[in-house]
Design an enzyme around this catalytic site. Structure first.
Site, PDB file in Angstrom:
ATOM      1  N   GLY A   1       0.787  -1.232   0.000  1.00 24.19           N
ATOM      2  CA  GLY A   1       0.000   0.000   0.000  1.00 24.19           C
ATOM      3  C   GLY A   1       0.816   1.279   0.000  1.00 24.19           C
ATOM      4  O   GLY A   1       0.284   2.349   0.300  1.00 24.19           O
ATOM      5  N   SER A   2       2.087   1.192  -0.373  1.00 22.25           N
ATOM      6  CA  SER A   2       2.891   2.418  -0.344  1.00 22.25           C
ATOM      7  C   SER A   2       2.438   3.392  -1.435  1.00 22.25           C
ATOM      8  O   SER A   2       2.442   4.614  -1.223  1.00 22.25           O
ATOM      9  CB  SER A   2       4.382   2.105  -0.471  1.00 22.25           C
ATOM     10  OG  SER A   2       4.682   1.584  -1.744  1.00 22.25           O
ATOM     11  N   ASN A   3       2.035   2.870  -2.587  1.00 25.29           N
ATOM     12  CA  ASN A   3       1.512   3.765  -3.625  1.00 25.29           C
ATOM     13  C   ASN A   3       0.150   4.324  -3.234  1.00 25.29           C
ATOM     14  O   ASN A   3      -0.135   5.493  -3.478  1.00 25.29           O
ATOM     15  CB  ASN A   3       1.432   3.041  -4.970  1.00 25.29           C
ATOM     16  CG  ASN A   3       2.790   2.950  -5.634  1.00 25.29           C
ATOM     17  OD1 ASN A   3       3.294   3.932  -6.171  1.00 25.29           O
ATOM     18  ND2 ASN A   3       3.406   1.782  -5.573  1.00 25.29           N
TER      19      ASN A   3
ATOM     20  N   ARG B   1      -3.833  -8.704 -10.985  1.00 26.77           N
ATOM     21  CA  ARG B   1      -4.788  -9.485 -11.784  1.00 26.77           C
ATOM     22  C   ARG B   1      -5.014  -8.788 -13.113  1.00 26.77           C
ATOM     23  O   ARG B   1      -4.999  -7.570 -13.191  1.00 26.77           O
ATOM     24  CB  ARG B   1      -6.149  -9.571 -11.051  1.00 26.77           C
ATOM     25  CG  ARG B   1      -6.139 -10.450  -9.844  1.00 26.77           C
ATOM     26  CD  ARG B   1      -7.527 -10.462  -9.204  1.00 26.77           C
ATOM     27  NE  ARG B   1      -8.547 -11.003 -10.089  1.00 26.77           N
ATOM     28  CZ  ARG B   1      -8.763 -12.305 -10.285  1.00 26.77           C
ATOM     29  NH1 ARG B   1      -8.025 -13.189  -9.660  1.00 26.77           N
ATOM     30  NH2 ARG B   1      -9.721 -12.719 -11.103  1.00 26.77           N
TER      31      ARG B   1
ATOM     32  N   ASN C   1      -2.496   1.904 -14.485  1.00 29.45           N
ATOM     33  CA  ASN C   1      -1.641   1.013 -13.698  1.00 29.45           C
ATOM     34  C   ASN C   1      -0.248   1.606 -13.600  1.00 29.45           C
ATOM     35  O   ASN C   1       0.173   2.377 -14.460  1.00 29.45           O
ATOM     36  CB  ASN C   1      -1.565  -0.367 -14.377  1.00 29.45           C
ATOM     37  CG  ASN C   1      -0.789  -1.374 -13.543  1.00 29.45           C
ATOM     38  OD1 ASN C   1      -0.917  -1.410 -12.315  1.00 29.45           O
ATOM     39  ND2 ASN C   1       0.036  -2.189 -14.187  1.00 29.45           N
TER      40      ASN C   1
ATOM     41  N   HIS D   1       3.791   0.372 -13.155  1.00 28.80           N
ATOM     42  CA  HIS D   1       4.634  -0.818 -13.280  1.00 28.80           C
ATOM     43  C   HIS D   1       6.089  -0.426 -12.999  1.00 28.80           C
ATOM     44  O   HIS D   1       6.564   0.588 -13.535  1.00 28.80           O
ATOM     45  CB  HIS D   1       4.494  -1.400 -14.693  1.00 28.80           C
ATOM     46  CG  HIS D   1       5.250  -2.677 -14.852  1.00 28.80           C
ATOM     47  ND1 HIS D   1       4.792  -3.879 -14.361  1.00 28.80           N
ATOM     48  CD2 HIS D   1       6.464  -2.931 -15.410  1.00 28.80           C
ATOM     49  CE1 HIS D   1       5.674  -4.821 -14.627  1.00 28.80           C
ATOM     50  NE2 HIS D   1       6.700  -4.272 -15.259  1.00 28.80           N
TER      51      HIS D   1
HETATM   52  C1  GRF Z   1       4.499  -1.438  -6.965  1.00 29.57           C
HETATM   53  O1  GRF Z   1       5.868  -1.682  -7.173  1.00 29.57           O
HETATM   54  C2  GRF Z   1       3.787  -1.326  -8.280  1.00 29.57           C
HETATM   55  O2  GRF Z   1       4.579  -0.796  -9.294  1.00 29.57           O
HETATM   56  C3  GRF Z   1       3.435  -2.755  -8.601  1.00 29.57           C
HETATM   57  O3  GRF Z   1       3.110  -3.330  -7.359  1.00 29.57           O
HETATM   58  C4  GRF Z   1       3.820  -2.645  -6.330  1.00 29.57           C
HETATM   59  C5  GRF Z   1       2.826  -2.237  -5.281  1.00 29.57           C
HETATM   60  O4  GRF Z   1       3.463  -1.755  -4.130  1.00 29.57           O
HETATM   61  N1  GRF Z   1       2.369  -2.805  -9.559  1.00 29.57           N
HETATM   62  P1  GRF Z   1       2.627  -1.026  -2.995  1.00 29.57           P
HETATM   63  O5  GRF Z   1       1.564  -2.007  -2.532  1.00 29.57           O
HETATM   64  O6  GRF Z   1       2.027   0.195  -3.592  1.00 29.57           O
HETATM   65  O7  GRF Z   1       3.615  -0.712  -1.905  1.00 29.57           O
END
Ligand code: GRF
Length: 212
Positions: A11-13, A84, A100, A102
């Site tokens: 959940g860091s993003n 998914r 998304n 990546h």
């Molecule tokens: C991130 O590295 C994102 O690029 C990938 O999954 C990871 C999710 O990390 N799709 P977080 O849960 O947001 O910390």
């Protein structure tokens, strides 16, 4: 316009997105018990866990996903650790407004463990890509990218950490740009209406030239 965020990990993003003030109406995780759910709850955002084991197939799963998001007024979707593929009908249900992030410079290193793939390959530069979601695996139209160096002495952990910092800078900015109508996603095309070069230069110098 209300956003839904799809998660499944740390959940860091999601945290970076919430901190940026993007209007997030709801969070869905495909995994129970992940930290991303705590991040949402701590910010007062409602959550639903949709565990794939509870559904017969991908179509049934995705129908439930669309129902939950629609029930909470979600118009646009950001994926952040939601591992998914989505059905074409799901992408159509949100008029292609599913984004998304990546952790590589696509089209290099799509799929799982992208940072590790790049690290093991010995690349000098990798990076982060934000793209619109299509039916393929990390194949949708690219909206924005920033490069991240793989420095001498890097371990997989230090590179991963640098990639995450770049993600947290890039993703909220791109989502805000979409939210404000500075980027339009239409029929598989990405149309920047804002000042993309200037906007991107700032990120480039922040993330690549001064990676830490
Ligand atoms: C991130 O590295 C994102 O690029 C990938 O999954 C990871 C999710 O990390 N799709 P977080 O849960 O947001 O910390």
């Amino acid at each position: 316009m209300s956003w839904g965020v799809l998660v499944g990990g740390q959940g860091s993003n999601l945290r970076a997105i919430l901190d940026s003030g993007l209007p997030v109406a709801w969070v869905v995780s495909h995994r129970p018990g992940v930290r991303a759910l705590d991040v949402a709850r701590a910010a007062g955002v409602g959550t639903t866990v949709l565990d794939p084991r509870d559904y017969r197939d991908r179509a049934e799963y995705d129908r439930a996903l669309v129902r939950v998001l629609r029930a909470h007024g979600v118009r646009r979707v950001a994926m952040a650790g939601f591992l998914r593929w989505l059905e074409p009908a799901t992408i159509a249900a949100f008029d292609g407004q599913i984004i998304n992030i990546h952790p590589s410079l696509l089209p290099s290193f799509p799929g799982l463990h992208a940072v590790e793939q790049a690290y093991r390959h010995g690349v000098r530069w990798t990076g982060v890509t934000v793209h619109a979601v299509d039916e393929g695996q990390d194949t949708g139209p690219i909206i924005a990218q920033i490069p991240v160096p793989c420095l001498p002495g890097d371990t997989l952990e230090t590179l991963t950490e640098r990639i995450h910092r770049a993600e947290h800078r890039l993703y909220p900015r791109v989502l805000a740009a979409i939210d404000r109508g500075l980027v339009e996603l239409a029929n598989g095309a990405v149309i920047w209406k804002g000042d993309y070069p200037q906007w991107n230069d700032g990120l480039y110098s922040a993330s690549a030239i001064n990676p830490d």
